[in-house]
Design an enzyme around this catalytic site. Structure first.
Site, short mmCIF file in Angstrom:
data_model
loop_
_atom_site.label_atom_id
_atom_site.label_comp_id
_atom_site.label_asym_id
_atom_site.label_seq_id
_atom_site.Cartn_x
_atom_site.Cartn_y
_atom_site.Cartn_z
N ASP A 54 -3.05 -7.44 5.00
CA ASP A 54 -1.80 -7.39 5.72
C ASP A 54 -1.82 -6.14 6.61
O ASP A 54 -2.62 -5.23 6.39
CB ASP A 54 -0.64 -7.33 4.72
CG ASP A 54 0.71 -7.41 5.39
OD1 ASP A 54 0.84 -8.15 6.38
OD2 ASP A 54 1.63 -6.71 4.95
N ASP A 80 1.47 -4.44 8.35
CA ASP A 80 2.62 -3.56 8.12
C ASP A 80 2.76 -3.25 6.63
O ASP A 80 2.80 -4.14 5.80
CB ASP A 80 3.91 -4.21 8.63
CG ASP A 80 3.88 -4.42 10.13
OD1 ASP A 80 3.60 -3.45 10.85
OD2 ASP A 80 4.12 -5.55 10.58
N ASP A 116 1.08 -5.49 0.59
CA ASP A 116 2.06 -4.58 0.01
C ASP A 116 3.23 -5.33 -0.62
O ASP A 116 4.17 -4.71 -1.11
CB ASP A 116 2.60 -3.62 1.07
CG ASP A 116 3.46 -4.33 2.10
OD1 ASP A 116 2.95 -5.28 2.75
OD2 ASP A 116 4.63 -3.94 2.29
#
Length: 281
Positions: free
Chosen positions: A19, A21, A215
């Site tokens: 990922d 961000d 995250d």
């Protein structure tokens, strides 16, 4: 929290998905270790893709933004929910038409997939992110869906970050349209495993030898798990350490940040004869 210990069943890793961000950057600010992680992948000659549910930007835009943060990701190593949506629609209904609420990342992807943008009897209403959601455009979308257009959304994220705080995102506006029409969209982006599968296919990687880094437990980890990849949760984004145990599934590893993953790239890469390494990722 230190990186959690590996399980014993060993296998090499020759591809990585991550990922963007919350893993590599916070808005425009690089997360320590992100640039080193990307350079380690390049140095080892490993295939990789940087994934994002954000459909606003084109891969060229995102490459420039990441480069401005000191992270050098090739344009063809960036896979967005807009690209995944365009690929899905081109496979489902080639040379179709769509009424689009979104920005350049989405409209460009659809154009390049052979789609025509129209507000007149489209095959699909396609909803993505924009910083300027229009009441007029939303009203038009509602009426087109009631008239028979199929409802697609790039991702289910209900909010996104900004320097000033949260912004409403695709999932929030989709909920509004669903409330008005009774029609639920098909979401293409994470946590739909479809986005992971298309990313894997793009680099001809096998899930058994690929790791997904994210995250968020509810998008990155679950979609990686459902595709059959090993997963690493980093604690620099949405999911807090105390929230992990609330989920009925677990990542393969938990790390403080992407900086803790850099050494794993070299350690888990195939040996000179494709030998299996000592520890699993």
């Amino acid at each position: 929290m230190a990186i959690s210990p590996p399980p014993q069943n060993a296998a090499f890793i020759d591809a990585w998905l991550t990922d963007m961000d919350g893993v590599l950057v916070h808005e425009e600010d690089p997360i320590p270790g992100a640039a080193e992680f990307i350079e380690a992948l390049k140095r080892e000659g490993l295939r990789f893709q940087v994934l994002t549910n954000n459909s606003i930007y084109t891969p060229r835009d995102l490459r420039a933004r990441l480069l401005g943060s000191g992270i050098d990701v090739p344009e063809d190593a960036i896979w967005t929910s807009a690209l995944a949506t365009a690929r899905f629609l081109a496979d489902q209904r080639p040379d179709g038409s769509a009424y689009v609420i979104g920005e350049a990342g989405l409209t460009t992807a659809l154009y390049e997939a052979g789609y025509t943008m129209t507000s007149r009897d489209p095959d699909y209403v396609v909803l993505g992110e924009t910083r300027t959601y229009s009441f007029e455009a939303i009203t038009r979308a509602i009426r087109l869906i009631e008239g028979g257009a199929r409802f697609i959304a790039t991702n289910p994220d209900v909010s996104g970050p900004s320097p000033e705080g949260k912004l409403p995102a695709t999932g929030s506006v989709a909920a509004l349209i669903t409330a008005a029409t009774g029609r639920t969209p098909y979401y293409v982006g994470k946590p739909n495993p479809l986005m992971m599968r298309t990313a894997l296919n793009r680099i001809e990687a096998h899930s058994e030898h690929t790791v997904m880094i994210g995250d968020r437990m509810d998008t990155d980890v679950i979609s990686g798990l459902e595709v059959g990849m090993r997963t690493i949760l980093v604690l620099t984004g949405s999911t807090r350490p105390d929230q992990v145990e609330h989920f009925p599934y677990r990542p393969t590893r938990i790390a403080d940040s992407i900086a803790d993953v850099v050494d794993l790239v070299r350690e888990r890469a195939p040996g000179p004869h494709g030998a299996i390494t000592v520890n699993d990722a």
